[in-house]
Design a protein around this motif. Structure first.
Motif, short mmCIF file in Angstrom:
data_model
loop_
_atom_site.label_atom_id
_atom_site.label_comp_id
_atom_site.label_asym_id
_atom_site.label_seq_id
_atom_site.Cartn_x
_atom_site.Cartn_y
_atom_site.Cartn_z
N ILE A 525 43.99 20.78 55.94
CA ILE A 525 42.92 19.77 55.46
C ILE A 525 43.31 18.80 54.61
O ILE A 525 43.10 17.55 54.57
N ALA A 526 44.31 19.26 53.61
CA ALA A 526 44.69 18.37 52.38
C ALA A 526 45.63 17.31 53.07
O ALA A 526 45.63 15.96 52.78
N GLU A 527 46.46 17.73 54.02
CA GLU A 527 47.43 16.82 54.62
C GLU A 527 46.42 15.93 55.78
O GLU A 527 46.62 14.52 55.56
N ALA A 528 45.41 16.36 56.10
CA ALA A 528 44.66 15.45 57.04
C ALA A 528 43.92 14.31 56.28
O ALA A 528 43.94 13.12 56.84
N ARG A 530 45.02 13.01 53.51
CA ARG A 530 46.10 12.21 52.95
C ARG A 530 46.48 11.06 54.02
O ARG A 530 46.47 9.84 54.09
N GLU A 531 46.45 11.86 55.36
CA GLU A 531 46.86 10.95 56.54
C GLU A 531 45.76 10.12 57.01
O GLU A 531 46.06 8.88 57.24
N ALA A 532 44.39 10.36 56.79
CA ALA A 532 43.39 9.51 56.99
C ALA A 532 43.13 8.55 55.78
O ALA A 532 41.97 7.62 55.86
N ARG A 538 37.73 10.41 60.06
CA ARG A 538 39.04 10.62 60.50
C ARG A 538 39.58 11.66 60.37
O ARG A 538 40.28 12.23 61.49
N ALA A 539 39.72 12.02 59.24
CA ALA A 539 40.42 13.57 58.81
C ALA A 539 39.75 14.56 59.59
O ALA A 539 40.40 15.51 60.08
N ARG A 565 45.50 3.88 51.15
CA ARG A 565 46.26 3.53 52.22
C ARG A 565 46.89 4.70 52.87
O ARG A 565 47.26 5.78 52.29
N ARG A 566 47.09 4.71 54.09
CA ARG A 566 47.62 5.60 55.01
C ARG A 566 48.80 6.27 54.40
O ARG A 566 49.96 5.46 54.30
#
Length: 571
Positions: A525-528, A530-532, A538-539, A565-566
């Motif tokens: 979840i933390a990675e998603a 950050r990616e979003a 979006r996450a 930013r992404r």
């Protein structure tokens, strides 16, 4: 010799004899040096003149206080005066009295009981003063004041009333369940600071020295009129009550700030709901859980939200030596050089008695306590017993029933404690509260050095949330104090954290399968997020879950959402 005894602050316990002029300040050149950032280099000056010790503030930044009031000129210190300089509180001691041989050639010997007044106004004031000095809470002061007023004036009914923004509130009544006080009498006594006397009714202001009335004391009787002397007596009782109420209120406010629960996790909300239900009852409450989880704080919360909130909360630590525990619980008679100690049961009358670590209570002590609780009595100051109404709150490492079955708690005491049982969860079970608690500790520590709290970087936040906190809130508080003092106003990264926190979960015991799965889910979840770039919609799409489910998981794992930013890591 006159002297200053330092009670609090970095030099607490030191004793300085005032032989000549002495300076107080942070500078090492001062005769009384204080290593305190709240103290100016040359803060105050003690001067000895014609046998008197005088105190002068030297235009210090934070001022010098004597008995709570900031001084502007030179003040002559009296025995027992309390001097505050920064965080240091000191008491002024007079020159000691020396016992010498000799005395009157034919001294008279009269037992003190025969000298004390037994009738008339002097006896009434003596009785009221003794009762009010022994009060341990604001409500107890008002209750005893109403009782003493009814007794001193042979009144049918007496009442103590407090003023408020909406009018007068009855605080204590003696002689009846309720009393109707004429508004005109009470308002004149409150607004004009006057004794108001009719034939069968009287009203006097409840006031302390140097202030305005904050309430009134009222008395009435039907069979005879009040005399002028009785009016004087009521006015004196109002003044005594005002002083006693103010003294107790000041002491309680300084010692027991209103407890606050920090956090929004589901386990904490469930505990707060259970505490709210327990607060509305008079049944005993057992709070059990691991060390350092905040069981004492929860006990204070329950007391503060109960109908007994204005009454005292008396705490006894059962881990103390047996003699100390028994003295605290049951009191002690006076001895040469030692004043008497009132029993905790008596001091907690109408309030709550908190027994910390009840499993450590010696069996003989527990048996005596159970007998007193069953009789609803407490050891009286004058000997014997007197009735009390006490609610029990206890903390323990395990449920009392479990401790009783193992013989670690007296069986009769375990039965007496049957009521509410609340388990205080470990901090690892309420990770969503870690940052809220830590920010409170950081702010408190940084205030001590008059600076802004440190700012935590994203890596530091992640490590602090992931750490299992084996010593619970107590360990988190120590870490927060350290970070707040060392890095006030600065940025805290992962390398600034204690080594055990940097190592994180790897430093803890082997994790269960459920814990491993939870950690993997949290990292995903933390990675998603950050990616979003912190965008939850979006996450959630990246994870293949709904937005409400994502919100629930973010709260459960105590994740922080930082927009950017992404791919940005926040540094």
């Amino acid at each position: 010799m006159p002297a200053l005894l330092l009670l609090t602050g970095p030099s607490a316990g030191r004793h300085y004899e005032v032989l000549s002029d002495m300076a107080i300040g942070r500078s090492p050149s001062c005769e009384i040096p204080l290593r305190d950032d709240q103290v100016s280099r040359k803060h105050a000056q003690l001067t000895v003149h014609e046998g008197q010790v005088r105190l002068t503030d030297l235009d210090s930044r934070n001022g010098t206080l004597v008995n709570g009031a900031r001084i502007s000129g030179q003040v002559v210190l009296q025995p027992g005066d309390r001097v505050r300089v920064g965080s240091t509180m000191a008491v002024f001691e007079p020159a000691p009295v020396t016992l010498v041989e000799g005395g009157p050639t034919s001294p008279g010997h009269v037992p003190i009981e025969e000298v004390l007044p037994h009738v008339g106004a002097a006896a009434a004031l003596y009785s009221a003063g003794t009762a009010l000095l022994g009060a341990t809470s604001e409500a107890m002061v008002l209750r005893r004041l109403a009782d003493e007023t009814a007794r001193a004036l042979s009144a049918d009914r007496a009442a103590a009333l407090l003023g408020s923004n909406t009018g007068l509130l009855t605080a204590a009544v003696s002689g009846a369940d309720a009393v109707a006080v004429p508004r005109s009498l009470a308002q004149v006594a409150l607004d004009r600071k006057e004794l108001v006397q009719a034939e069968t009714e009287m009203c006097a202001p409840l006031v302390a020295s140097g202030g305005k009335p904050f309430g009134v004391i009222y008395a009435t009787r039907a069979d005879s009129s009040f005399t002028g002397g009785e009016g004087q007596l009521l006015a004196a009782l109002g003044r005594l009550g005002g002083e006693a109420y103010t003294a107790v209120r000041s002491r309680v406010e300084a010692e027991a700030p209103v407890p606050v629960l920090l956090g929004t996790s589901r386990p904490l909300r469930a505990l707060a709901d259970a505490a709210r239900r327990a607060a509305n009852s008079a049944a005993p409450v057992v709070l059990h859980g691991e060390p350092g989880t905040g069981k004492t704080l929860m006990a204070r919360v329950i007391h503060a939200r109960s109908p007994r909130a204005l009454e005292p909360l008396v705490t006894v630590d059962c881990r103390l030596p047996q003699e100390a525990v028994e003295e605290a619980l049951f009191g002690r008679a006076s001895a040469p050089g030692q004043p008497p100690v009132a029993s905790a049961l008596l001091r907690a009358d109408r309030g709550s008695l908190l027994l910390q670590h009840v499993e450590a209570l010696p069996r003989a002590t527990a048996e005596r306590l159970v007998r007193l609780l069953a009789r609803r009595t407490a050891p009286a100051r004058q000997g014997g017993e007197e009735p009390v109404d006490v609610r029990l709150l206890v903390t323990s490492l395990a449920p009392v029933a479990t401790l009783g079955s193992k013989g670690e708690v007296d069986a009769a005491l375990a039965r007496a404690l049957m009521g509410f049982e609340l388990e205080v969860p470990a901090l690892r079970e309420r990770r969503a509260d870690v940052m809220a608690l830590l920010e409170g500790f950081l702010a408190r520590a940084s205030r001590r050095v008059r600076s802004e709290p440190p700012t935590l970087g994203p890596d530091a936040r992640r490590l602090l949330t992931d750490y299992p906190w084996p010593h619970n809130v107590r360990e988190l508080e120590l870490v927060g104090e350290r970070l707040g003092l060392l890095y006030a106003g600065a940025r805290v990264g992962a390398l600034h954290l204690p080594p055990e926190v940097q190592q994180g979960a790897a430093a803890s015991d082997a994790q269960t399968l459920q814990a491993r799965v939870g950690r993997l889910e949290r990292d995903a979840i933390a990675e998603a997020l950050r990616e979003a770039g912190g965008k939850k919609v979006r996450a959630a799409a990246l994870l293949g879950i709904s937005r409400p489910t994502l919100d629930k998981k973010i709260e459960e794992y105590g994740l922080s959402v930082e927009r950017g930013r992404r791919g940005e890591d926040g540094r």
